[in-house]
Motif scaffolding. Structure first.
Motif, PDB file in Angstrom:
ATOM      1  N   ARG A  24      22.765   7.316  25.838  1.00 54.88           N
ATOM      2  CA  ARG A  24      23.018   6.017  25.215  1.00 54.88           C
ATOM      3  C   ARG A  24      24.381   5.979  24.518  1.00 54.88           C
ATOM      4  O   ARG A  24      24.662   5.076  23.737  1.00 54.88           O
ATOM      5  CB  ARG A  24      21.899   5.697  24.217  1.00 54.88           C
ATOM      6  CG  ARG A  24      20.510   5.662  24.857  1.00 54.88           C
ATOM      7  CD  ARG A  24      19.422   5.362  23.847  1.00 54.88           C
ATOM      8  NE  ARG A  24      19.541   4.036  23.293  1.00 54.88           N
ATOM      9  CZ  ARG A  24      19.066   2.918  23.853  1.00 54.88           C
ATOM     10  NH1 ARG A  24      18.419   3.004  25.011  1.00 54.88           N
ATOM     11  NH2 ARG A  24      19.230   1.750  23.285  1.00 54.88           N
ATOM     12  N   GLY A  25      25.199   7.006  24.792  1.00 52.42           N
ATOM     13  CA  GLY A  25      26.576   6.993  24.307  1.00 52.42           C
ATOM     14  C   GLY A  25      26.811   7.671  22.983  1.00 52.42           C
ATOM     15  O   GLY A  25      27.905   7.563  22.412  1.00 52.42           O
ATOM     16  N   PHE A  26      25.819   8.420  22.491  1.00 53.51           N
ATOM     17  CA  PHE A  26      25.982   9.106  21.194  1.00 53.51           C
ATOM     18  C   PHE A  26      26.074  10.618  21.445  1.00 53.51           C
ATOM     19  O   PHE A  26      25.123  11.236  21.907  1.00 53.51           O
ATOM     20  CB  PHE A  26      24.805   8.805  20.260  1.00 53.51           C
ATOM     21  CG  PHE A  26      24.733   7.367  19.835  1.00 53.51           C
ATOM     22  CD1 PHE A  26      25.424   6.926  18.725  1.00 53.51           C
ATOM     23  CD2 PHE A  26      23.979   6.450  20.563  1.00 53.51           C
ATOM     24  CE1 PHE A  26      25.364   5.600  18.332  1.00 53.51           C
ATOM     25  CE2 PHE A  26      23.912   5.126  20.183  1.00 53.51           C
ATOM     26  CZ  PHE A  26      24.605   4.693  19.056  1.00 53.51           C
ATOM     27  N   LYS A  27      27.217  11.178  21.134  1.00 54.47           N
ATOM     28  CA  LYS A  27      27.452  12.606  21.373  1.00 54.47           C
ATOM     29  C   LYS A  27      27.042  13.474  20.190  1.00 54.47           C
ATOM     30  O   LYS A  27      26.909  14.679  20.330  1.00 54.47           O
ATOM     31  CB  LYS A  27      28.936  12.827  21.689  1.00 54.47           C
ATOM     32  CG  LYS A  27      29.444  12.049  22.897  1.00 54.47           C
ATOM     33  CD  LYS A  27      28.715  12.448  24.162  1.00 54.47           C
ATOM     34  CE  LYS A  27      29.258  11.700  25.380  1.00 54.47           C
ATOM     35  NZ  LYS A  27      28.513  12.044  26.621  1.00 54.47           N
ATOM     36  N   ASN A  28      26.840  12.873  19.029  1.00 55.89           N
ATOM     37  CA  ASN A  28      26.543  13.637  17.825  1.00 55.89           C
ATOM     38  C   ASN A  28      25.272  13.091  17.165  1.00 55.89           C
ATOM     39  O   ASN A  28      25.237  11.916  16.779  1.00 55.89           O
ATOM     40  CB  ASN A  28      27.722  13.566  16.850  1.00 55.89           C
ATOM     41  CG  ASN A  28      27.578  14.535  15.692  1.00 55.89           C
ATOM     42  OD1 ASN A  28      26.481  14.782  15.211  1.00 55.89           O
ATOM     43  ND2 ASN A  28      28.693  15.083  15.235  1.00 55.89           N
ATOM     44  N   VAL A  29      24.254  13.930  17.052  1.00 58.42           N
ATOM     45  CA  VAL A  29      22.995  13.504  16.448  1.00 58.42           C
ATOM     46  C   VAL A  29      23.209  13.009  15.022  1.00 58.42           C
ATOM     47  O   VAL A  29      22.599  12.029  14.585  1.00 58.42           O
ATOM     48  CB  VAL A  29      21.977  14.664  16.460  1.00 58.42           C
ATOM     49  CG1 VAL A  29      20.719  14.283  15.691  1.00 58.42           C
ATOM     50  CG2 VAL A  29      21.629  15.054  17.883  1.00 58.42           C
ATOM     51  N   LEU A  30      24.092  13.666  14.297  1.00 54.66           N
ATOM     52  CA  LEU A  30      24.306  13.340  12.893  1.00 54.66           C
ATOM     53  C   LEU A  30      24.912  11.957  12.708  1.00 54.66           C
ATOM     54  O   LEU A  30      24.760  11.345  11.650  1.00 54.66           O
ATOM     55  CB  LEU A  30      25.211  14.391  12.244  1.00 54.66           C
ATOM     56  CG  LEU A  30      24.643  15.820  12.191  1.00 54.66           C
ATOM     57  CD1 LEU A  30      25.677  16.778  11.639  1.00 54.66           C
ATOM     58  CD2 LEU A  30      23.381  15.869  11.346  1.00 54.66           C
ATOM     59  N   ARG A  31      25.612  11.447  13.714  1.00 56.17           N
ATOM     60  CA  ARG A  31      26.303  10.167  13.584  1.00 56.17           C
ATOM     61  C   ARG A  31      25.562   9.005  14.226  1.00 56.17           C
ATOM     62  O   ARG A  31      25.976   7.859  14.099  1.00 56.17           O
ATOM     63  CB  ARG A  31      27.710  10.273  14.177  1.00 56.17           C
ATOM     64  CG  ARG A  31      28.602  11.253  13.421  1.00 56.17           C
ATOM     65  CD  ARG A  31      29.982  11.336  14.033  1.00 56.17           C
ATOM     66  NE  ARG A  31      30.822  12.294  13.316  1.00 56.17           N
ATOM     67  CZ  ARG A  31      32.063  12.627  13.679  1.00 56.17           C
ATOM     68  NH1 ARG A  31      32.597  12.082  14.769  1.00 56.17           N
ATOM     69  NH2 ARG A  31      32.753  13.510  12.972  1.00 56.17           N
ATOM     70  N   ALA A  32      24.475   9.280  14.925  1.00 54.20           N
ATOM     71  CA  ALA A  32      23.710   8.209  15.572  1.00 54.20           C
ATOM     72  C   ALA A  32      22.999   7.358  14.521  1.00 54.20           C
ATOM     73  O   ALA A  32      22.689   7.824  13.420  1.00 54.20           O
ATOM     74  CB  ALA A  32      22.699   8.797  16.542  1.00 54.20           C
ATOM     75  N   SER A  33      22.738   6.115  14.846  1.00 51.15           N
ATOM     76  CA  SER A  33      22.067   5.212  13.911  1.00 51.15           C
ATOM     77  C   SER A  33      20.590   5.563  13.773  1.00 51.15           C
ATOM     78  O   SER A  33      20.013   6.260  14.621  1.00 51.15           O
ATOM     79  CB  SER A  33      22.197   3.769  14.386  1.00 51.15           C
ATOM     80  OG  SER A  33      21.419   3.563  15.557  1.00 51.15           O
TER      81      SER A  33
ATOM     82  N   ASP B 144      18.044   3.611  14.151  1.00 48.05           N
ATOM     83  CA  ASP B 144      17.297   3.007  15.268  1.00 48.05           C
ATOM     84  C   ASP B 144      17.418   3.841  16.533  1.00 48.05           C
ATOM     85  O   ASP B 144      16.424   4.061  17.242  1.00 48.05           O
ATOM     86  CB  ASP B 144      17.802   1.587  15.539  1.00 48.05           C
ATOM     87  CG  ASP B 144      17.560   0.656  14.377  1.00 48.05           C
ATOM     88  OD1 ASP B 144      18.107   0.911  13.292  1.00 48.05           O
ATOM     89  OD2 ASP B 144      16.832  -0.341  14.548  1.00 48.05           O
ATOM     90  N   GLU B 145      18.644   4.319  16.818  1.00 46.86           N
ATOM     91  CA  GLU B 145      18.852   5.088  18.042  1.00 46.86           C
ATOM     92  C   GLU B 145      18.131   6.423  17.986  1.00 46.86           C
ATOM     93  O   GLU B 145      17.552   6.876  18.977  1.00 46.86           O
ATOM     94  CB  GLU B 145      20.352   5.301  18.273  1.00 46.86           C
ATOM     95  CG  GLU B 145      21.125   4.034  18.625  1.00 46.86           C
ATOM     96  CD  GLU B 145      20.755   3.488  19.996  1.00 46.86           C
ATOM     97  OE1 GLU B 145      20.093   4.187  20.778  1.00 46.86           O
ATOM     98  OE2 GLU B 145      21.139   2.334  20.283  1.00 46.86           O
ATOM     99  N   ILE B 146      18.136   7.066  16.828  1.00 50.70           N
ATOM    100  CA  ILE B 146      17.442   8.356  16.692  1.00 50.70           C
ATOM    101  C   ILE B 146      15.943   8.178  16.859  1.00 50.70           C
ATOM    102  O   ILE B 146      15.277   8.973  17.533  1.00 50.70           O
ATOM    103  CB  ILE B 146      17.773   9.002  15.328  1.00 50.70           C
ATOM    104  CG1 ILE B 146      19.234   9.459  15.305  1.00 50.70           C
ATOM    105  CG2 ILE B 146      16.845  10.181  15.044  1.00 50.70           C
ATOM    106  CD1 ILE B 146      19.692   9.994  13.968  1.00 50.70           C
ATOM    107  N   ILE B 147      15.391   7.124  16.260  1.00 52.07           N
ATOM    108  CA  ILE B 147      13.954   6.875  16.395  1.00 52.07           C
ATOM    109  C   ILE B 147      13.592   6.612  17.852  1.00 52.07           C
ATOM    110  O   ILE B 147      12.603   7.146  18.370  1.00 52.07           O
ATOM    111  CB  ILE B 147      13.522   5.697  15.500  1.00 52.07           C
ATOM    112  CG1 ILE B 147      13.505   6.144  14.033  1.00 52.07           C
ATOM    113  CG2 ILE B 147      12.144   5.181  15.899  1.00 52.07           C
ATOM    114  CD1 ILE B 147      13.173   5.051  13.058  1.00 52.07           C
ATOM    115  N   LEU B 148      14.401   5.820  18.533  1.00 56.00           N
ATOM    116  CA  LEU B 148      14.137   5.512  19.940  1.00 56.00           C
ATOM    117  C   LEU B 148      14.205   6.778  20.788  1.00 56.00           C
ATOM    118  O   LEU B 148      13.324   7.037  21.622  1.00 56.00           O
ATOM    119  CB  LEU B 148      15.150   4.482  20.440  1.00 56.00           C
ATOM    120  CG  LEU B 148      14.943   3.969  21.873  1.00 56.00           C
ATOM    121  CD1 LEU B 148      13.602   3.258  21.994  1.00 56.00           C
ATOM    122  CD2 LEU B 148      16.081   3.030  22.273  1.00 56.00           C
TER     123      LEU B 148
END
Length: 571
Positions: free
Chosen positions: A260-269, A271-275
Motif C-alpha cells: 500500500r506504499g508504506f515502507k516503514n511501519v513506524l511512519r504508517a498511519s 488506519d493503515e496499520i490496523i488494516l
C-alpha cells in the motif's frame, strides 16, 4: 408517572447536583465532578480521562509505557471520557475505532478524604476485553459498585498490533499492552489514597480476553500490585496464547504495508496499520492449526530489568514457582459462551450443512501439536468430536448442539485454570456460571437481533451490564429506579453486592453479614458452583467435568507431545 418524565427528572437531578472537586496527585492538581448513581441516586465523585502514562505516539509508538509528566496547570477531568485504544471496528469492515493516544483512567469514588477521618475504601480496577482485538473499558460505569461503598477505576490499554508488535528483536520493548496495565496499577498504588482508596485492597477485574491478560500477571512481579482477582470468561490457558511468531508477524505486516506504499511501519498511519494487521494469517493456516490464530499477542520475553513476562504457563504451574496462595479469586463463565462468536450461523443455520461432508474443527488447547487438515489423523479427531457433539449428524437442525460445542471450546481453558489452581492448593476460589436472561443481556440480544430463533442461556459478557452500568443502556436503568422488585433490579443489586463483598473481604458472602445466599469456596470435589439465574443456587460441576474429561481424552490421544511423536501426518 409517565416514563419520559422519569427520564427528564433524573437528568435534572444529576445536573443540579454537579459541582467541581479537586484532588492533588503526583503529577499535579486534578479537577473532577460529581455524579449521582442511576438506581439509588447516591452522590459520587468522578475523574475522567486521567493520564497514567505518556501518550504512546511518535517516538513512543510500539514502546513500553513511560511515566507521565507533571502538569503545570489543573488537569480538567470533568468531561465524560469513553475513549478506547486504536483497534479494528467490530462492525464496520476496514474501519478503526479509538486512538493511539489512549492511556487513561476513569476514577469513581463515593467519598473523598476528610481531614477529621481516615476510612479508606477497597478499590476495584476494571478492564474490558473482547476476542483480544477489542476493548471498551470506559463505556462501563461504576454506579452499582459505588452504591456498595467501593472505588472503581476503569483502564484502557493498548491491544492488538499497537500493544504487542515487537519492532526490534534486540531491544526490550515487548508486551506493551500488558505493561500498560502494570503502569496503571502502579499509578493507582501511588495515588489512590488521594481519592480515599486503600492501596492495600486492590481487586483487578476483567472480562473475556482482558481476564486472560490479567491472569498472566500471576506469573509476573506485578502480582504484588493487587490483592484479589475477578476473572470473567477468560483465563491463562487460552488456545490463542503464546502461539505467535514475532518475526513472521512483523514481516507479514511490513509486506502488507509495502503493498500500500508504506515502507516503514513506524511512519504508517493508524488506519493503515490496523488494516494491514488484519491480514496476517490465511484460512489454510487456521485449518491446519486448529486454534484461533490471533496475531500480536503476549510473548515470553528475555529476562532483563525491563521485562515483565519471562516464564511460560507450563513452567510456572509445574510447581517450581511459588504462587501467592493468599490471594482470593472469583472466577466464572456463562452458560453459552460462544453466542456472539457464531452470529453467521445463528442468522443462517443452513451454513451448518457444509459440515456434512467435511467437518472443520477447532480444539481448546494452549499447547500440543497440530495436523494438516487433509491428514488421516485430522479426520479421526473430527470423527471423535462429531460423535461427542453431533451423534445424529450435522445439519441446520444442529444449531443448539453447535452452540454447545463452540461454547465448550471457550469454557475448557477457564475450567482447566480452575482445576489447575485447585490442584496447587491456591487460595480461596469462588466460581460462578451465569445463566440469567433479562433485559440487560446485551451480547445475546445484539447477536440474535433479527434472527428468528430462540437460544437458551447467556452469552459471554452477558453478566457485565448487571455488575457495571453499561452506558448504551442508561435509559433502561432509569426506568428501574423505582422498580425495586423488578427481577433485573434484584439481580443487579445482588451481583453488585457479591462482587463488592468479595473486594472488601475476599468472600462474596462473608460470615457475620446478612446474605440471602451462601456461596462457599470451591473444592477439589467439584462442588459449590454458583449458578446465577432467576433463582440462583449452588450446583455441582457435573456438566463442566464431563466436557473437561472429553477434551482431555482428545488431548492425551492426539495433542500432547508423546502423542505427536507417534503420528506421521502432522505438519
Amino acid at each position: 408517572m409517565d416514563e419520559s418524565w422519569v427520564f427528564v427528572l433524573l437528568i435534572l437531578i444529576v445536573k443540579i447536583t454537579c459541582y467541581e472537586v479537586e484532588v492533588r496527585v503526583k503529577q499535579g492538581l486534578i479537577v473532577g465532578t460529581t455524579e449521582a448513581s442511576v438506581l439509588e441516586g447516591k452522590r459520587y465523585y468522578a475523574f475522567y480521562g486521567v493520564p497514567y502514562a505518556r501518550p504512546p505516539i511518535k517516538k513512543l509508538r510500539f514502546k513500553d509505557p513511560v511515566t507521565p509528566k507533571k502538569w503545570k496547570y489543573p488537569y480538567d477531568a470533568r468531561a465524560e471520557f469513553h475513549g478506547a485504544c486504536a483497534q479494528p471496528h467490530i462492525v464496520q469492515k476496514h474501519a478503526k475505532y479509538g486512538n493511539e493516544d489512549c492511556l487513561y483512567l476513569n476514577i469513581y469514588t463515593p467519598q473523598l478524604p476528610k481531614a477529621d477521618s481516615y476510612n479508606l475504601k477497597p478499590v476495584m480496577v476494571w478492564i474490558h476485553g473482547y476476542a483480544f482485538a477489542s476493548s471498551f473499558s470506559h463505556i462501563y460505569g461504576a454506579d452499582f459498585l459505588l452504591d456498595n461503598d467501593v472505588l472503581l477505576v476503569t483502564v484502557t490499554h493498548r491491544i492488538g498490533v499497537f500493544g504487542f508488535l515487537k519492532v526490534n528483536e534486540t531491544d526490550t520493548h515487548a508486551n506493551m499492552g500488558l505493561k500498560d496495565i502494570v503502569m496503571a496499577l502502579k499509578w493507582i498504588k501511588r495515588n489512590i489514597d488521594k481519592f480515599n482508596g486503600d492501596k492495600t485492597k486492590v481487586t483487578i477485574m476483567g472480562s473475556g480476553s482482558a481476564a486472560t491478560f490479567l491472569s498472566s500477571l500471576l506469573m509476573t512481579k506485578a502480582r504484588t500490585l493487587f490483592s484479589k482477582m475477578i476473572l470473567q470468561s477468560g483465563a491463562l490457558f487460552s488456545p490463542s496464547y503464546f502461539q505467535r511468531s514475532e518475526s513472521f508477524e512483523l514481516k507479514t505486516l511490513a509486506d502488507n504495508l509495502s503493498k500500500r506504499g508504506f515502507k516503514n511501519v513506524l511512519r504508517a498511519s493508524t488506519d493503515e496499520i490496523i488494516l494491514a494487521s488484519q491480514k496476517i494469517f490465511n484460512n489454510i493456516e487456521l485449518l491446519n492449526f486448529q486454534r484461533p490464530l490471533i496475531p500480536f499477542m503476549p510473548t515470553i520475553e528475555l529476562k532483563s530489568n525491563k521485562s515483565l513476562l519471562t516464564i511460560s504457563p507450563e513452567h510456572f504451574f509445574s510447581g517450581r514457582t511459588k504462587l501467592n496462595s493468599s490471594m482470593p479469586l472469583l472466577i466464572g463463565f456463562t452458560s453459552q459462551e460462544s453466542i456472539a462468536e457464531v452470529i453467521p450461523f445463528l442468522h443462517n443455520p443452513q451454513y451448518l450443512n457444509m459440515f456434512k461432508q467435511s467437518f472443520k474443527f477447532m480444539v481448546p488447547f494452549s499447547d500440543g501439536c497440530h495436523y494438516d487438515y487433509t491428514s488421516e489423523t485430522y479426520e479421526r479427531i473430527a470423527m471423535a468430536i462429531k460423535k461427542e457433539y453431533f451423534k445424529d449428524g450435522i445439519s441446520e437442525k444442529s444449531l443448539e448442539r453447535f452452540v454447545k460445542y463452540t461454547s465448550d471450546l471457550q469454557k475448557y481453558p477457564v475450567y482447566k485454570f480452575i482445576k489447575t489452581l485447585l490442584q496447587l492448593k491456591f487460595s480461596k476460589m469462588f466460581v460462578y456460571k451465569f445463566n440469567y436472561v433479562g433485559k440487560f443481556n446485551t451480547m445475546k440480544a445484539n447477536s440474535l437481533a433479527g434472527a428468528n430463533l430462540a437460544i437458551k442461556g447467556a452469552a459471554s459478557g452477558d453478566e457485565l451490564c448487571y455488575i457495571l452500568k453499561c452506558e448504551p443502556m442508561w435509559e433502561n436503568y432509569v426506568l428501574l429506579r423505582n422498580e425495586t422488585s423488578n427481577r433485573d433490579t434484584v439481580l443487579i443489586k445482588q451481583m453488585a453486592k457479591w462482587w463488592t463483598d468479595f473486594a472488601k473481604t475476599g468472600d462474596p458472602t462473608p460470615a457475620g453479614q446478612p446474605n440471602k445466599y451462601y456461596w462457599p469456596a470451591t473444592t477439589t470435589k467439584g462442588d459449590s458452583l454458583m449458578l446465577i439465574g432467576k433463582e440462583s443456587k449452588l450446583v455441582h460441576f457435573a456438566s463442566e467435568e464431563k466436557t473437561y474429561k472429553f477434551w482431555n481424552s482428545i488431548y492425551d490421544k492426539y495433542y500432547k507431545k508423546e502423542a505427536c511423536a507417534k503420528v506421521h501426518d502432522e505438519l
